[in-house]
Every structure is written in structure tokens, then in C-alpha cells.
Design an enzyme around this catalytic site. Structure first.
Site, mmCIF file in Angstrom:
data_model
loop_
_atom_site.group_PDB
_atom_site.id
_atom_site.type_symbol
_atom_site.label_atom_id
_atom_site.label_comp_id
_atom_site.label_asym_id
_atom_site.label_seq_id
_atom_site.Cartn_x
_atom_site.Cartn_y
_atom_site.Cartn_z
ATOM 1 N N ASP A 133 9.292 -6.054 13.967
ATOM 2 C CA ASP A 133 9.994 -4.880 13.165
ATOM 3 C C ASP A 133 10.488 -3.784 13.348
ATOM 4 O OD1 ASP A 133 11.578 -5.629 10.397
ATOM 5 O OD2 ASP A 133 10.133 -4.876 9.081
ATOM 6 N N LYS B 101 -3.401 5.337 5.084
ATOM 7 C CA LYS B 101 -2.525 4.363 4.934
ATOM 8 C C LYS B 101 -4.028 3.513 3.580
ATOM 9 C CE LYS B 101 0.105 0.285 5.630
ATOM 10 N NZ LYS B 101 0.843 -0.404 7.542
ATOM 11 N N GLY C 240 0.924 -0.628 -0.067
ATOM 12 C CA GLY C 240 0.284 -0.139 0.097
ATOM 13 C C GLY C 240 0.770 0.804 -0.359
#
Length: 583
Positions: free
Chosen positions: A317, A182, A166
């Protein structure tokens, strides 16, 4: 992994001031077929199968010495593997979102893939072109039920960042609040459906392969990839993750987590609070803002240890693109598409592993790792036990606070490769996050040591058990004392039972002699070779007789049969030679 790449997240981590207009993304340097409007399903399947077949052929030729120009050598084999790893990375980028994410997931599985592949896949980034503004506004209108003008006072047509799943646009609500929106890439789920169906066939092939499938659960890996991919494509799930993460740090004034605007969020659209900051890898900007870089490094490590050891819910992450700092020194987290959870029973097993490491007890460590699912039980656990004992002896040579997470991870994965270790996804995410945070910390402060920050947490965990009853050091000592007394009192009875069984003939003793097994195997092979030689001689004699009687066709058939038996005979001789050279 992250829905936005490290480079593209920089735009989100340190966006322009609200009074300025957002900069446009630079024009894409290349166009990918999967990003075209009229990219057909058949072309998609052709592209994937072309890559898969080329990869399989390349892997098949790796151990074929005749395929190396100028002769075979270990250096040439290593160079070929490195070149293949780079080609795989580029091919995954060409194949688009599904394969980019799969490659990023595989970069955490050093227990399965050679280090050359892991190192190359770790470089995989989502540098892909943005999709058109009209597509983004159409998706927003379809998902939220109103045109963009009715939802936002302003909506920047130029995305701040674009990735494979995206892209992010800056906007302003009618109430005046600054937000980022987003928007999921169009056609993403259809692409996932096609790609995952083909990947399942490929996983089945590798699972059933006699060499590549041995000791590997490719179908389990495929299922794990599917689960993670569909989770990342669900922006409602990402919003829930952001809310949970924000609640966990609600009492910590030094941590900022963007708020979710649920009224403007759906399955394919996520609207978050606009929280500008300085990217943690922009050292000059941090210095100019008067931020203490060493304090930021320590704060990053402490917040992650809290997520892991106390909350059981952690950011999977934490690379520099997902971390930023306010001028006041607050740490900002972005992107909650990939999160990890550690259940209570898992933490208990981790405690057992921790105690086993502290006392250098390889058996206890192995038992706890089997319970965790990190080790596949096998008939002969001797090699695994020796590997674990080596790790314990090696890691305990240095003080805890002087060790490096990256070095420990590297040694651990090197030992685990081609062993029955099967690290769960959560474990690999934790180890990679530790290594990433250590690298971020050393970039901020060259003297930073992650293990030094972790030491107080480990001591507190071992002392208090994090509130879990029965996990303190005193409880552990009590359990060990009870175990020793129970063993001592029960030993005479067990010896008496063993003697009774021996007298009754109920006790059977199995002794395995490797040397005897090898001799018997060789005798069997020599006998089989003798049979092959007799058959070849008989067929050769028969063919000669048939040729003399001008039965050429029958003679050729007999010669073919003799050739087939001769091929089997040569393979048997090679196998016998290999058995002779085995230690």
C-alpha cells in the site's frame, strides 16, 4: 490495507520537530456506534444484518424493470448502481474497522466487482475518532508489563493519528530516543470475531446464489479477508515485516525504514523509530527543502521494482500517506501491516507469462496464468483466448515505455470482469501499487512515466533471469528449438498412431453444432408447452364442471393448479423467445 488512512498518515509522515509539542487531533465530527464503550453484541449484529439485508434487496431489484420510476433505461440502472456504491461506502464506514478493511480489500478486486463499486471503495478512508488517552495507556501497560511512566520518559496523550485499527502517539524513551507508539484500538479482536462470523454466513449466501455465485469463490475471498485482517491486527507481524523490509534496503543509503524497538513491542503495541519527513504530496514543502521532485518520483518507482523483482517482498500500500522524503532526498517508508510476497515458483511463471507476452502467444500466456491460479480452467477457453489475444494486440501497438500502468490495469480488469479470470490477492496488490506509484510520480513530475523506469528492469530480468537458472533469453531460445525439433521428429509417428486408432475404431470424434442444439432445445420446449396447454385446458374444463355441480372449494383448488401451470407456461414462452434471439 493500511492501518492508518492517507490523511491521518500525514501527521506521521511529517510530524512536528522534537522540540515542539505534537498537535492534537481535531475533534471528531461524528460519533460511530461501534466506537462507544457500551456497544452491545446484539446491537452490533442488528446493524450488520440490517445492512446486509438492505444490500441484498437492492441487488435483487437492480434488474427488475418495474422497480424504476418513470420506466427503465440503461442510464437509470447505471445511476442506481453508482448511488448504491456510494451508500455501501458510507455504510462500511458506519460499521467500523472490519468492514472498512474489507471495503479497502474489495477496492483492489476489479476482476470481481463492477467498476462503479471499485472506484467508490477506493475512496474509503479511516477517518474515525481517536479513543481516550486512558484506554491507550492502559493497553500499553497491560501489554508491556509496566506503567507508561516506567517505560517512557514522555508519552504524548494526544495521538498524532487515529485509524480504525489503532492510533499513534509520540513518545521518548528514557535513553532519550524519540519514538512513535502505535496502540491497537480496544475491543478490536472481539469486534473481528463477531463481524467475521456474520460475514461467513453472508459469503455462504452469495456462494450458493444461482446468479451471484456463478464463477465466484466467495468463501475463498472470505478466507483471504480473514487472513489479512488478523495479520493487520498482529503488531508483532508488522514489526517483523518492518525488520525484513529494513534488511532488504540496508545497503541503500537513499531509503530510510524506521527501526523496531522490540523491547517496547507486543501483539497490540508497536514502537518504532521516530523518522520525520516531508510527505511526498506536499510539493511546496519539497521545493522549499530543495528536493528534486523528479528524482523522488524515479526513486519511488525503482525501489518498488526492486521489492517486486529482486526481493520478492513488497509494500502492498505505497500511497502518499505511507511515503515521505527527508531534506536530503531519502525516501522514507511507513506502515508495514500489509505486505506482499512473491515466491520463487511464482516468479518463474511470471517469466513464462512475460515471454508469452513478448511473442504475442495467447496460448502460452493462458497456460502460465492457469499455473499461477489467475485463470480458472474451463471446458471452452475460446472466449478467454480471444480476450488475451486482444490484450496482447492492443498493448503491443505502442512502445513499452510509452504505455500507462493505470490504462493497462483498467483495460485488464474490464476484460477480466465476468470472465474466468481469478486474480490472486498478490497480483491485485501489485497492480494497484503500480497505479498508485504512477499517480504519485506524475504528481511529483508531470513528465514521469513508470513504464520508462521499468523498461531497464524488464530487459535485465529477461536477459539474466534474476539469477534463476533456465530463465534467460538464450535458454528460452534453446527450449523453443528443442521443442520444434521434437515436434517435427515426432509428427510422423503421431500421425501413424492416429490412423491406427481410426482403423481400430478407438478414435472418437465429437462435433458440436450450436444451431442443431438450439433447434433440438426449441423442439423440446414446444413439446413441453403443448403438454402445459393440454393440462391447463383439462383443469379449466374440470373447474367448470365442479362449479356447475356447486363444488366451489374443489373448483378453486383446480383453478390454483391451472394458474401454477400457466405461470410455468409463461416462463417457458419467455425462455423460448430468449433462445430465438441468441446469436
Amino acid at each position: 490495507m493500511s492501518a492508518l488512512s492517507q490523511d491521518s498518515q500525514a501527521a506521521l509522515a511529517s510530524p512536528p520537530e522534537p522540540t515542539q509539542s505534537a498537535p492534537a487531533l481535531p475533534p471528531a465530527k461524528r460519533s460511530y456506534r461501534w466506537n462507544r464503550k457500551h456497544y452491545s453484541r446484539w446491537r452490533r449484529r442488528t446493524d450488520i444484518w440490517t445492512f446486509a439485508i438492505a444490500l441484498i434487496v437492492s441487488l435483487q431489484l437492480e434488474d427488475k424493470q418495474w422497480s424504476y420510476l418513470g420506466g427503465y433505461s440503461d442510464d437509470k440502472k447505471l445511476a442506481r448502481r453508482r448511488a448504491r456504491a456510494a451508500w455501501i461506502r458510507e455504510s462500511l464506514l458506519e460499521l467500523g474497522p472490519t468492514f472498512i478493511k474489507v471495503g479497502q480489500l474489495f477496492s483492489t478486486r476489479a476482476d470481481i466487482f463492477p467498476s462503479e463499486y471499485v472506484d467508490e471503495l477506493a475512496k474509503l478512508q479511516d477517518r474515525v475518532p481517536a479513543f481516550e488517552r486512558e484506554q491507550a495507556t492502559t493497553i500499553v501497560a497491560e501489554e508491556l508489563g509496566k506503567p507508561v511512566e516506567g517505560l517512557f520518559r514522555s508519552f504524548d496523550p494526544m495521538p498524532l493519528a487515529a485509524a480504525s485499527l489503532g492510533q499513534v502517539h509520540r513518545a521518548q524513551l528514557h535513553t532519550g530516543e524519540e519514538v512513535v507508539v502505535k496502540v491497537q484500538r480496544p475491543g478490536l479482536k472481539q469486534l473481528f470475531s463477531i463481524d467475521l462470523a456474520i460475514l461467513k454466513y453472508i459469503a455462504h449466501y452469495f456462494q450458493n446464489h444461482p446468479r451471484w455465485g456463478e464463477g465466484r469463490d466467495w468463501l475463498g475471498i472470505y478466507d483471504e479477508c480473514c487472513r489479512i485482517l488478523w495479520q493487520e491486527a498482529d503488531y508483532l507481524n508488522e514489526g517483523r515485516n518492518a525488520d525484513t523490509f529494513r534488511r532488504n534496503f540496508r545497503r541503500h543509503s537513499h531509503v530510510r525504514v524506521p527501526r523496531v524497538y522490540w523491547r517496547f513491542t507486543s501483539l497490540r503495541v508497536l514502537t518504532l523509530e521516530y523518522v520525520p519527513g516531508i510527505k511526498v504530496s506536499h510539493y511546496d514543502a519539497l521545493e522549499a527543502a530543495g528536493v528534486d521532485r523528479s528524482e523522488v518520483a524515479r526513486l519511488g518507482a525503482e525501489t518498488y521494482l526492486q521489492q517486486l523483482l529482486y526481493d520478492g517482498f513488497f509494500h502492498a500500500d505505497p500511497h502518499p500517506g505511507n511515503l515521505a522524503v527527508t531534506p536530503a532526498g531519502e525516501l522514507i517508508f511507513y506502515d508495514f501491516g500489509m505486505m506482499g510476497r512473491i515466491e520463487a515458483n511464482v516468479r518463474e511463471q511470471l517469466m513464462d507469462t512475460l515471454f508469452g507476452i513478448a511473442e504475442r502467444n495467447a496460448n502460452r500466456v493462458i497456460d502460465s496464468l492457469v499455473e499461477l491460479g489467475a485463470i480458472e480452467p474451463a471446458e471452452d477457453m475460446g472466449p478467454v483466448r480471444r480476450s488475451v489475444q486482444y490484450m496482447l494486440d492492443h498493448f503491443m501497438d505502442e512502445p513499452f515505455e510509452e504505455q500507462s500502468v493505470a490504462a493497462i490495469s483498467e483495460d485488464l480488469y474490464e476484460i477480466a470482469y465476468n470472465q474466468p479470470f481469478r486474480f490472486p490477492a498478490t497480483f491485485t496488490f501489485v497492480m494497484r501499487a503500480f497505479s498508485t506509484l504512477e499517480g504519485v510520480g506524475k504528481g511529483l513530475d508531470p513528465h514521469f512515466n513508470f513504464m520508462e523506469v521499468a523498461q531497464p528492469f524488464a530487459l535485465e530480468l529477461m536477459t539474466t533471469g534474476n539469477g534463476n537458472n533456465g530463465n534467460t533469453i538464450l535458454d528460452e531460445l534453446g527450449r523453443q528449438a528443442a521443442q520444434v525439433s521434437s515436434t517435427a521428429l515426432g509428427l510422423p509417428r503421431r500421425l501413424e498412431e492416429a490412423i491406427d486408432k481410426l482403423e481400430r475404431g478407438d478414435l472418437r470424434v465429437r462435433v458440436r453444432s450450436i444451431e442443431t442444439e438450439r433447434i433440438l432445445r426449441r423442439i423440446s420446449g414446444v413439446q413441453l408447452g403443448t403438454h402445459y396447454a393440454i393440462l391447463i385446458a383439462a383443469f379449466a374444463l374440470s373447474a367448470t364442471i365442479l362449479i356447475v355441480h356447486e363444488q366451489i372449494l374443489l373448483a378453486l383448488i383446480v383453478v390454483g393448479a391451472a394458474a401454477a401451470i400457466g405461470f410455468s407456461y409463461i416462463r417457458l414462452l419467455k425462455r423460448l423467445d430468449r433462445w430465438d434471439r441468441m446469436p
